[in-house]
Design an enzyme around this catalytic site. Structure first.
Site, PDB file in Angstrom:
ATOM      1  N   SER A  37       0.841  -1.185   0.000  1.00  0.00           N
ATOM      2  CA  SER A  37       0.000   0.000   0.000  1.00  0.00           C
ATOM      3  C   SER A  37       0.884   1.245   0.000  1.00  0.00           C
ATOM      4  CB  SER A  37      -0.899  -0.002   1.243  1.00  0.00           C
ATOM      5  OG  SER A  37      -1.655   1.182   1.302  1.00  0.00           O
ATOM      6  N   GLY A  38       0.632   2.126  -0.942  1.00  0.00           N
ATOM      7  CA  GLY A  38       1.440   3.332  -1.062  1.00  0.00           C
ATOM      8  C   GLY A  38       2.585   3.213  -2.030  1.00  0.00           C
ATOM      9  N   THR A  51      -2.077   1.690  -7.996  1.00  0.00           N
ATOM     10  CA  THR A  51      -3.253   2.255  -8.652  1.00  0.00           C
ATOM     11  C   THR A  51      -2.848   3.185  -9.790  1.00  0.00           C
ATOM     12  OG1 THR A  51      -4.503   2.095  -6.599  1.00  0.00           O
ATOM     13  CG2 THR A  51      -5.350   3.585  -8.277  1.00  0.00           C
ATOM     14  N   ASN A  91      -0.541   5.543   2.546  1.00  0.00           N
ATOM     15  CA  ASN A  91      -0.889   6.029   1.211  1.00  0.00           C
ATOM     16  C   ASN A  91      -2.147   6.867   1.297  1.00  0.00           C
ATOM     17  OD1 ASN A  91      -1.128   6.418  -1.511  1.00  0.00           O
ATOM     18  ND2 ASN A  91      -1.769   4.338  -1.982  1.00  0.00           N
ATOM     19  N   SER A 130      -5.059   4.738  -1.209  1.00  0.00           N
ATOM     20  CA  SER A 130      -4.790   3.311  -1.163  1.00  0.00           C
ATOM     21  C   SER A 130      -6.001   2.523  -1.634  1.00  0.00           C
ATOM     22  CB  SER A 130      -4.424   2.892   0.266  1.00  0.00           C
ATOM     23  OG  SER A 130      -4.254   1.496   0.351  1.00  0.00           O
ATOM     24  N   SER A 131      -5.773   1.598  -2.563  1.00  0.00           N
ATOM     25  CA  SER A 131      -6.853   0.721  -3.018  1.00  0.00           C
ATOM     26  C   SER A 131      -7.108  -0.328  -1.949  1.00  0.00           C
ATOM     27  CB  SER A 131      -6.467   0.034  -4.331  1.00  0.00           C
ATOM     28  OG  SER A 131      -6.273   0.962  -5.363  1.00  0.00           O
ATOM     29  N   GLY A 155      -0.105  -6.184  -2.519  1.00  0.00           N
ATOM     30  CA  GLY A 155       1.124  -6.940  -2.360  1.00  0.00           C
ATOM     31  C   GLY A 155       1.181  -7.595  -0.992  1.00  0.00           C
ATOM     32  N   GLU A 193       1.670  -8.243   2.723  1.00  0.00           N
ATOM     33  CA  GLU A 193       1.515  -7.297   3.831  1.00  0.00           C
ATOM     34  C   GLU A 193       1.812  -7.973   5.160  1.00  0.00           C
ATOM     35  OE1 GLU A 193      -1.842  -4.136   2.153  1.00  0.00           O
ATOM     36  OE2 GLU A 193      -2.307  -5.441   3.851  1.00  0.00           O
TER      37      GLU A 193
END
Length: 1343
Positions: free
Chosen positions: A162-163, A167, A211, A214-215, A434, A436
């Site tokens: 994330s970040g 996206t 992020n 973040s998605s 990804g 985590e």
């Protein structure tokens, strides 16, 4: 590592706690068995580093290989080399993309970069992947090209933390496809595909601590293409939305963006009925304490969201119903539930707004939020819930409504992107989370890491397959490579009686608990499966050894999140809602009943659904050709271009980049084509080896000589495969050879300089000595001696002169004595008979005296001559031997002057005769002109008489003209004229613009007859005919050139003979008589002018299309200068130009193409001013395309390439000079490219260098200068990289100079200079123009 590799001055990598790896230089040779390695760190610290002889520290690559576009180009492939290469590119060169074999590593810069414009897209379109710098567009182009070439579906897998920028990367790939594959028939389909992104980001993205956008879900978008490979539609699949975020956010995090967009727009009239306020007023939006994102305007984003809804065809009433549901969720979160006793709860009045928005029964909702219905075999019991249970029921309802609303929005987007017919191929873009790991990991992290295990397995198998295919294609023996197989971890999670199945089993039990499920895991896997562990200090967690790292999961909440249920009564109430039923958005399953239902759907859990959707995704990916993008987060503080080595190394391990490197390094990681090897290492080849014609054979012979161990390399069909470290060894040999050559050159040059300096010093010393000695000699004694010498000289010279005078006097006296004696004797002999006669005759004495005088005169003259001769002889030989030379010189000078005067006289006579001849010729021409005028007048009168005789009545004249027009101007005839008036058949031995003159003569004839209908018909048919010919031959350069020239001449004829004074200034009297008398054709002149501009633009486009594919190979890639080859290792992504050196375009190809354009334009009589404008446009294109490619090719940014570019520019300037086109300003259009070439060559170290760069590079923007400096790549160890501090100096200088820069990096290659059509009167008389028979216009007759 071999012992020879760890010697004095070798550089190695040693582990470091802060930077992960640290560079060190060996200060003492390492011997086998030593326990310590003596090294010196980069900061000067000396260290004795303990080593294991079986695992020595990894060697560092030569500096020349650092900063490569592809990590596989590194000679030593290991983690520290990868980390260092990425750091150099990211921090120093400001490059965020790097290849690692088939992977594109994308590091988030946390800064907007000017590398995503349409110009960049067009620059990458059609290019091979290794030809340009790494870019997300290069991956998209490779996928698009493989789809079109192989008719096979493609996938682009974008993953990362994330970040990390997943996206944005996915968004840019979709934008690339929408740009390069635009459909002419359905122009808005690409916009619709792109419009799906803002909507899904609004409802599925949120701010997290890592992020701002973040998605919180996975997304796989299939972009469909037709047989022409144009976008026709798309379809979207989503995975595992983070529903818990709706009701809970951690500190400094936000809920989904759409809630804040609604709150920011609450005061607008159309949203008043939603009864919203600021985000701080709602529990579900203020929980994280961060309701605003810096630099983000939620109200503006709401407007954008509405626009994209409308673009997708989702109407206002649908949008408003979606906003009602979202507002209802916010109000539901504000419902306060109070405890009434220990086992009861009640709610306040805030529930009424929620029920009002969804059109629900408020009393029912209030009751069943605080109660639950328990169904047994014999009865149904209503039981009150505690406050905690009621709050959980409220939150579960909110999550369920949002989850199904999200799914419904995605479904409607897919419906909007549906297309009629059948898709030919598709490209899928997977934007998925990804690997985590957090301090507390729950069910969401478990599912995410499970998905990454599946993707990693697919990735490993694909890399292994590609390696095997590469070896088989090159006919190299395939050896089994050991690589990490994570199938055991996947079996632990998804196999029978695995973690997921045990979780589903526990969820089916009425009283299933997280603790019971965890105990089953302990019983089944602890001490039985090496990948599963029980934490020592916890009984509520378990540990799984994933491929990336160990992760500890908290079991709390696993069952509840896996069930994801809402009480059945609440569902029944929601079904009564008209809002929910209107669009069928809510279709929620009930809570788990006690009795087991035969319906299989009721047994579906979140885990099983996710496993099934993941299996379908893997089937889809395995049926496509995958392309991988790994997004890396460089730091956790979101600082621009800051590189945290620890965080990056952690992500590289997790995303599979290092595994790819490890697989490659096990065999032959370095691969060079034979052409690349020959070009790079020809300096190591002997003259005898170079005499062989076969380059492939030369490479084999040289390599066998340089590397004795044949196991260190393999010869393939097109490439040479090297084991790790061999390229570094070859680079060392090459560097040593260059160093020896440089040393030899330096020795010779320094010797020559020292000799020259010594000789100069010697001359200076002699001069100093001379003057010093002279100065020392000036003393009193020396002055006296000098005066004495002068006196002595005076007397000596006087003595010599007197002695000479005495000698002359003696000689003169002697000569006189002898002469007088001789004369006396002669006189005596003559006088003796005379005396006798006198004595006889008695003549007087006077006569005798006169005779003596007459006889003495010649004797005296002879005496004087002899005396002067003797005197001159004495003077010349005694006094001054140089006087005689002066006399001769003066004599010759006088003779020269006499001859020059004679020549001037002759020239004057010749000039006078030439003037007489010119005067006679002029008189002859005037006489001829008079005769021609008489003949023309006679022919005109004859023609008029002929016309009068043929057309004796007006009716006959009109009939004849109508028949004439019927032949000339009807479409069939114009179609007949078009093919016959071909450029090659017209321009030979013809006057420029002959067809245009013929057309105007027809216009003049219609004007002569004063027939408006005829003139109008002729002009319309002519213009339409030219348009038709241009349209049919829109790609024919010669035809366009021909009609551009003739349209221009036709326009000029209309102006010249219009009768307007401004156009008649240069006309002859006869031309003025031919002016139009009855019609004003200014309107048609404007139409023709517009048509000429249209033809010119198409003419330019054709020229650009013909030359554009030559520009980059000829101007940038081809190396004509000997000894400056800039080829370096390129890794897995090979340059297309390095595969074969045959049939490549060179600078000569470009010049030949330019010469062809020039000669064709000249042959077609194109006006010189128009020709200059066309050449200027072409030169601008060449400069812009070359410079744009230079910006996007780091491997071309070197000093040697700057020399080559400057050489090529000089060739083009020479071409301009040869064609006499210096005044076209074409040279100025190459100024940006010329300055870029200069920038590559100039020194880039000091403040003065920065100042000089800013002052000299006036045609380059600061962004462009910085890009070139950051991309500067040394080709040899002798060159130095540009330091970041120097780049900052240039930026500061540019700011201080107040440069007016544009933010764009790329030049606009589509830019067209404004074209002007200068008025140039025709010098040809219309009466003298004849229609050639080759035109086949026999139906035209002169009248």
């Amino acid at each position: 590592l071999a012992e020879r590799e760890l010697k004095y001055y070798n550089r190695v990598w040693i582990p470091d706690n802060e930077e992960v790896w640290q560079s060190a230089e060996i200060t003492k040779n390492y011997k086998a068995g030593d326990s310590f390695l003596h090294v010196q760190l980069e900061d000067g610290t000396e260290l004795s580093y303990p080593v294991d002889p079986a695992a020595l520290p990894p060697l560092r690559n030569p500096d020349i290989l650092v900063g490569e576009n592809d990590l596989t180009a590194l000679s030593y492939l290991h983690e520290p080399a990868v980390l260092h290469n990425l750091k150099i590119r990211f921090v120093e060169s400001k490059l965020i993309y790097t290849y690692s074999g088939i992977i594109l590593v994308a590091i988030n810069p946390y800064k907007q970069l000017p590398i995503y414009g349409d110009a960049i897209i067009h620059a990458y379109s059609g290019q091979n992947m290794g030809d340009m710098d790494p870019h997300i567009f290069a991956v998209a182009e490779e996928a698009y090209k493989q789809m079109a070439r192989n008719n096979k579906n493609q996938s682009i897998i974008v993953s990362g933390e994330s970040g990390a920028g997943k996206t944005v990367s996915a968004r840019y790939t979709m934008r690339y496809f929408a740009t390069v594959s635009k459909s002419s028939s359905n122009a808005d389909v690409e916009d619709k595909v792109l419009a799906s992104n803002p909507i899904t980001e609004a409802v599925g993205n949120a701010k997290t601590t890592r992020n701002d956008n973040s998605s919180r879900f996975g997304k796989y978008t299939e972009i469909s293409f037709d047989q022409s490979y144009q976008i026709i539609g798309a379809n979207m699949r989503t995975y595992l939305l983070e529903k818990s975020r709706v009701v809970f956010q951690s500190e400094n995090e936000r809920n989904y963006h759409i809630f804040y967009q609604l709150c920011a727009s609450a005061m607008q009239p159309e949203y008043e009925h939603l009864k919203l306020g600021s985000a701080e007023e709602f529990n579900y939006t203020r929980m994280g304490g961060s309701t605003v994102i810096e630099g983000v305007d939620d109200r503006a984003n709401m407007v954008e969201t509405q626009k994209t809804f409308s673009l997708l065809g989702l109407k206002k009433d649908f949008q408003m119903d979606v906003f009602k549901m979202l507002a209802a969720i916010l109000h539901l979160g504000n419902v306060e539930i109070a405890a009434v006793g220990d086992e009861r709860s009640s709610i306040n009045k805030h529930l009424s707004i929620f029920c009002e928005l969804l059109d629900l029964n408020c009393d029912k909702m209030a009751r069943w939020l605080c109660h639950r219905k328990i169904v047994t075999t014999s009865e149904t019991v209503v039981k009150p819930m505690t406050r905690a249970q009621a709050v959980n029921a409220r939150d579960a309802l909110a999550k369920k409504i949002y989850s199904h609303l999200f799914d419904f929005i995605v479904e409607r987007i897919n419906q909007a992107l549906q297309f009629p017919g059948k898709q030919h191929t598709f490209i899928g873009v997977l934007d998925i989370y990804g690997f985590e790991t957090f301090d507390v990991n729950s069910f969401e992290q478990f599912c995410i890491n499970y998905a990454n295990e599946k993707l990693q397995q697919q990735f490993n198998l694909h890399v292994f397959k590609l390696e095997q295919e590469e070896y088989m294609k090159e006919d190299i023996p395939w050896t089994l490579i050991d690589f990490y197989d994570n199938q055991p971890v996947i079996d632990l999670i998804e196999a029978k009686m695995g973690i997921l199945e045990l979780l589903d089993e526990e969820c089916l039990l009425p009283h299933g608990k997280d603790e019971n499920w965890l105990q089953k895991l302990y019983n089944n896997f602890v001490n039985k499966n090496a990948l599963f562990e029980k934490p020592r200090m916890s009984n509520t967690s378990f540990i799984i050894q994933h491929f990336a790292d160990k992760v500890e999961y908290k079991c709390e909440g696993f069952l509840e999140k896996n069930r994801d249920t809402v009480h059945e009564v609440l569902i029944e109430i929601l079904k009564e809602s008209k809002v929910c039923d209107k669009h069928s958005a809510i279709n929620i399953k009930s809570a788990r009943p006690v009795l087991k239902s035969p319906n299989k759907q009721l047994r579906t859990t979140v885990g099983s659904k996710f496993r099934n959707s993941l299996s379908l995704l893997m089937v889809t990916l395995n049926a496509t050709t995958p392309h991988y993008v790994r997004c890396i987060k460089p730091n956790d503080e979101k600082l621009p271009f800051e590189f945290d080595s620890k965080r990056v190394a952690q992500q590289l391990r997790a995303c599979g980049v290092l595994e790819t490197i490890r697989i490659s390094a096990q065999s032959y990681p370095s691969r060079w084509t034979y052409i690349e090897f020959f070009s790079r290492y020809s300096i190591l080849m002997a003259q005898q080896e170079l005499s062989i014609n076969d380059k492939k054979q030369i490479c084999k012979i040289v390599l066998q000589r340089l590397i004795q161990d044949p196991n260190q390399y393999q010869f393939g069909r097109t490439k040479i495969f090297f084991r790790a470290g061999q390229v570094a060894y070859l680079e060392k040999l090459r560097s040593d050879r260059l160093r020896q050559a440089c040393t030899l050159l330096q020795r010779r040059v320094r010797g020559w300089l020292q000799r020259r300096r010594f000789l100069a010093l010697r001359r200076a010393a002699l001069t100093v000595q001379q003057y010093y000695r002279g100065q020392q000699a000036i003393t009193a004694r020396n002055l006296k001696e000098t005066w004495a010498a002068i006196v002595i000289q005076k007397y000596c010279r006087g003595y010599l002169v007197r002695r000479l005078c005495q000698l002359i006097h003696v000689a003169a006296v002697t000569i006189q004595a002898y002469t007088r004696g001789f004369l006396a004797r002669k006189k005596y002999r003559k006088v003796q008979p005379i005396k006798h006669l006198i004595s006889v005759t008695g003549n007087n004495s006077c006569s005798v005296k006169n005779m003596n005088t007459i006889a003495i005169i010649p004797i005296l003259y002879l005496f004087r001559v002899w005396f002067l001769y003797l005197l001159s002889f004495c003077i010349c030989h005694v006094l001054s031997p140089f006087c005689f030379n002066r006399v001769l010189e003066s004599h010759f000078q006088s003779q020269k002057e006499i001859y020059e005067k004679e020549i001037e006289g002759l020239n004057f006579k010749v000039e006078h005769l030439s003037q007489d001849i010119n005067h006679l010729q002029k008189l002859f021409r005037e006489e001829n002109d008079i005769n021609d005028g008489i003949r023309l007048e006679v022919s005109r009168l004859t023609s008029e008489n002929l016309v009068r005789s043929r057309c004796r009545s007006t009716t006959q004249m009109c009939l004849w003209l109508s028949k004439y027009c019927e032949h000339v101007f009807e479409t069939s005839r114009l179609k007949q004229i078009g093919p016959y008036l071909k450029p090659r058949g017209v321009v030979v031995n013809m006057i420029p613009g002959l067809p245009a003159h013929i057309l105007f003569m027809c216009v003049r004839y219609a004007d002569y007859l004063n027939d408006a209908d005829m003139l109008k018909s002729f002009m319309n048919v002519t213009i339409d005919g030219i348009k038709q010919v241009v349209k049919e031959h829109s790609e024919d350069f010669e035809m366009l050139s021909f009609w551009l020239s003739n349209t221009y001449y036709f326009l000029n004829c209309l102006k010249q003979y219009s009768g307007e004074e401004e156009f008649m200034k240069h006309n002859t009297p006869r031309q003025n008589k031919n002016c139009l008398k009855h019609f004003d054709l200014s309107e048609y002149r404007q139409i023709l002018s517009d048509l000429a501009i249209q033809i010119y633009h198409q003419f330019i486009i054709v020229m650009e299309n013909n030359i554009q594919h030559m520009i980059v190979p000829g101007m940038l890639e081809y190396e004509s200068l000997q000894g400056i080859s800039g080829l370096k290792p390129t890794g897995f992504r090979k340059r297309s130009s390095s595969i074969d050196d045959t049939d490549t375009y060179t600078m000569t190809s470009i010049l030949q193409q330019l010469s062809y354009f020039y000669s064709t334009m000249c042959q077609n009589g194109l006006d010189s001013e128009l020709l200059k404008q066309a050449v200027k446009q072409l030169f601008f294109l060449i400069g812009a395309v070359t410079l744009n490619s230079l910006f996007l090719r780091k491997d071309m940014c070197s000093c040697r390439k700057g020399m080559q570019i400057r050489c090529n520019i000089s060739y083009m300037e020479e071409w301009l000079k040869d064609k006499n086109l210096q005044s076209s300003n074409a040279k100025e259009t190459l100024e940006p490219l010329s300055q870029a070439a200069w920038l590559l060559q100039v020194k880039k170290i000091t403040d003065d260098d920065a100042k000089e760069i800013c002052e000299h590079c006036t045609s380059l923007s600061t962004v462009q200068i910085v890009k070139i400096l950051n991309s500067y790549t040394p080709i040899d160890d002798f060159e130095k990289r540009v330091t970041p501090s120097f780049v900052r100096k240039v930026q500061v200088r540019a700011m201080l100079n107040n440069r007016e820069d544009v933010p764009q990096l790329m030049l606009d290659t589509k830019h067209l200079f404004q074209v002007t059509f200068p008025f140039t009167p025709s010098p040809h008389a219309l009466e003298l123009i004849q229609v050639p028979s080759s035109f086949k216009l026999g139906f035209l007759t002169r009248v």
